[in-house]
Design an enzyme around this catalytic site. Structure first.
Site, PDB file in Angstrom:
ATOM      1  CD  GLN A   1      -0.918  -0.596   3.804  1.00  0.00           C
ATOM      2  OE1 GLN A   1      -2.424  -0.458   3.618  1.00  0.00           O
ATOM      3  NE2 GLN A   1      -0.393  -1.201   4.764  1.00  0.00           N
TER       4      GLN A   1
ATOM      5  CG  HIS B   1      -6.614   3.841  18.866  1.00  0.00           C
ATOM      6  ND1 HIS B   1      -6.240   4.887  18.064  1.00  0.00           N
ATOM      7  CD2 HIS B   1      -6.307   2.508  17.912  1.00  0.00           C
ATOM      8  CE1 HIS B   1      -5.939   4.434  17.141  1.00  0.00           C
ATOM      9  NE2 HIS B   1      -5.950   3.191  16.845  1.00  0.00           N
TER      10      HIS B   1
ATOM     11  CG  ASP C   1      -1.998   2.296  14.050  1.00  0.00           C
ATOM     12  OD1 ASP C   1      -2.096   1.789  15.237  1.00  0.00           O
ATOM     13  OD2 ASP C   1      -2.995   3.026  13.336  1.00  0.00           O
TER      14      ASP C   1
ATOM     15  CG  ASP D   1      -0.533  -4.439  10.389  1.00  0.00           C
ATOM     16  OD1 ASP D   1      -1.658  -3.928  10.579  1.00  0.00           O
ATOM     17  OD2 ASP D   1       0.267  -4.221   9.343  1.00  0.00           O
TER      18      ASP D   1
ATOM     19  CG  ASP E   1      -4.127 -12.400   4.953  1.00  0.00           C
ATOM     20  OD1 ASP E   1      -4.614 -11.086   4.804  1.00  0.00           O
ATOM     21  OD2 ASP E   1      -4.767 -13.574   4.944  1.00  0.00           O
ATOM     22  CB  ALA E   2      -5.666 -10.848   9.903  1.00  0.00           C
TER      23      ALA E   2
ATOM     24  CG  ASP F   1      -7.407  -1.235  14.855  1.00  0.00           C
ATOM     25  OD1 ASP F   1      -8.547  -0.744  14.228  1.00  0.00           O
ATOM     26  OD2 ASP F   1      -6.508  -0.500  15.126  1.00  0.00           O
TER      27      ASP F   1
END
Length: 526
Positions: free
Chosen positions: A255, A291, A313, A333, A367-368, A386
């Site tokens: 990305q 959060h 993040d 993540d 990858d989740a 998330d």
């Protein structure tokens, strides 16, 4: 010996021979590879900018295939002078293809006319690609007459091999080494090379060779200038998309990552914002609201072992690690570049409070969906999903019955999961679809909401596998100093006004990602 092709001997009188035929077949190979690269580049750019890869792929393929048919028909009268026409088509294709990415990026950044421009560029490229084969076919036949079916077989064989090479070169060579903009310019240079080589080799006069060289030389200089200016152009176009100055930008394997920094309300309001593929992930001015409401209701119960899916993040991890009783945190993540940036780039690292360096945290770059499917370790007390908003098929699968069912295997008997679920106000169908999908997967659910100014009204779904829906509240050992979440706030967070009350929606599965359609129709008019 020469073979007259037209009344213009300067460019359409060619020597016959085996070498000439091989040269034309090589041009077929190059043209096929370049044509597919242009199509893939348009699909990729649309996916980068708009996110809906299925729609972008369908539009590009459908329009380009239609345009190829139009181009083939329009090429009929040009076959009288096939060499001249081929050189002209290749030069035009190089010009349009080389300018396609910067032109479309500019139309997106400054003109807000991306889709009409994309359709126009796709049509032009498709029409020019469609005109190539009839002209090359005529060139082959003029060099040596043979049965039409045999000539078609030769051209198709080389064309398909060229498409294979182009299709493999784009994701594995051009994109990672040159990037999208320079990669398409380099592809256009191959079209120029094909035009120049065929034109010079087969032209019947010195005048014709000079004309081909002059035209191709001018275009090569233009393409080179575009490549040199690519970084500056991309920087200016990217900045036009964001309100505040960009302080970091990179394209990872997955990305585009952009960080901006500004002070829209005065120097005391330092606003650092993280964007992934143009979508806002958080603003440092109010991310604590998002959060705190994401994490702390899920921690109301056993929370020694916590799994965070997404959240590269580090901000969800920051809230979890405020609990001394949280002994183990696993963060999964997909993009290590985001995690690395949050660990090392001071404007982001400042927000994490060192959560990504905490010895209790283990980061897994995966990858989740795949990680959850393959996990076979000890269960977790808390799962925090998330995930980014489901604006692509790759993300929609994370909101599916199948994924939630697999996550259930990871939960301890008294475990709880929370899913960030988008906006109940701006995208209510997508929000309630999350709840209904979780219910279909066997969870008891409690939806709730919060006000996050940079996002607007935002929602979550708290879920468990118990007999009753989980209660909204804070754990007995909840950390002090929370700035938004409190028992009083949570007591009212589960109440939705009549205009955004629960509504019937379809559930999301891997084969029927209903949430993708709901998400695309949300936010209309805002």
């Amino acid at each position: 010996m020469s073979l007259s092709l037209s009344s213009s001997p300067s460019l359409d009188s060619m020597p016959a021979g085996r070498a000439a035929r091989l040269l034309v077949l090589a041009a077929v190979f190059v043209c096929a590879a370049c044509g597919l690269v242009y199509e893939l580049a348009l699909v990729t750019l649309g996916s980068y900018l708009l996110g809906n890869s299925i729609a972008q792929t369908s539009l590009v393929i459908a329009v380009s295939m239609f345009a190829m048919g139009i181009g083939a028909v329009l090429a009929k009268p040009l076959t009288a002078r096939p060499l001249r026409a081929f050189v002209g088509v290749e030069v035009a294709l190089a010009a349009v293809g080389g300018a396609s990415v910067p032109a479309l990026y500019a139309s997106f950044a400054w003109l807000h006319l991306y889709t009409p421009m994309m359709l126009l560029v796709t049509f032009l490229i498709g029409a020019l690609v469609g005109a190539e084969i009839p002209l090359l076919m005529e060139l082959l036949q003029r060099l040596r007459r043979q049965q039409a079916s045999l000539a078609v077989a030769d051209i198709n064989a080389v064309d398909y091999v060229g498409a294979l090479v182009g299709g493999l070169a784009f994701p594995f060579v051009l994109l990672p080494t040159l990037g999208l903009l320079v990669g398409t310019v380099a592809t256009a240079a191959l079209n120029v090379l094909a035009a120049w080589t065929v034109g010079v080799a087969l032209a019947g006069s010195r005048r014709g060779r000079l004309a081909v060289s002059a035209v191709c030389g001018v275009l090569a200089i233009a393409l080179g200038t575009t490549a040199v200016m690519a970084d500056s152009f991309e920087l200016n176009a990217r900045q036009a998309l964001f309100r505040d100055p960009i302080i970091h930008a990179e394209r990872s394997d997955y990305q585009e990552i952009v960080v901006t920094r500004g002070a829209p309300f005065g120097p005391e309001f330092d606003d650092v914002r993280l964007f992934l593929d143009g979508d806002l992930q958080y603003s440092s001015l109010d991310e604590y609201r998002y959060h705190e409401m994401l994490v702390h209701p899920a921690m109301n119960g056993p929370h020694q072992r916590v799994l965070i899916l997404g959240g590269g993040d580090g901000l969800a991890a920051r809230e979890v690690l405020r609990y001394q009783s949280a002994s183990s945190v696993t963060l999964v993540d997909l993009d290590p570049a985001v995690v690395s940036l949050a660990r090392s780039f001071e404007p982001l690292k400042k927000q994490t409070h060192g959560s990504l360096e905490d010895p209790r945290l283990t980061y897994v770059a995966d990858d989740a969906f795949s990680w959850v499917r393959d996990y076979s370790g000890a269960p977790f007390d808390v799962v925090i999903a998330d995930f980014p908003d489901p604006d692509s098929t790759a993300l929609a699968k994370l909101y599916s019955v199948e994924n939630y069912t697999m996550i259930a295997r990871l939960l301890a008997p008294a475990g709880r999961m929370v899913v960030q679920s988008g906006s109940p106000f701006f995208a209510p169908d997508a929000f309630w679809s999350v709840r209904h999908t979780l219910t279909e997967a066997g969870y008891r659910t409690t939806p709730y909401q919060a006000d996050v100014p940079s996002f607007g009204n935002w929602g979550y779904v708290l879920a468990s596998r118990g007999r009753t829906a989980p209660r909204l509240g804070l754990a007995d050992d909840a950390p002090g100093g929370l700035r938004y979440a409190s028992d009083a706030v949570l007591a009212s967070a589960g109440t939705f006004p009549p205009d955004r009350a629960e509504r019937p929606t379809s559930i999301t599965t891997l084969l029927d990602p209903a949430i993708l359609d709901y998400a695309s129709k949300g936010w209309v008019g805002y």
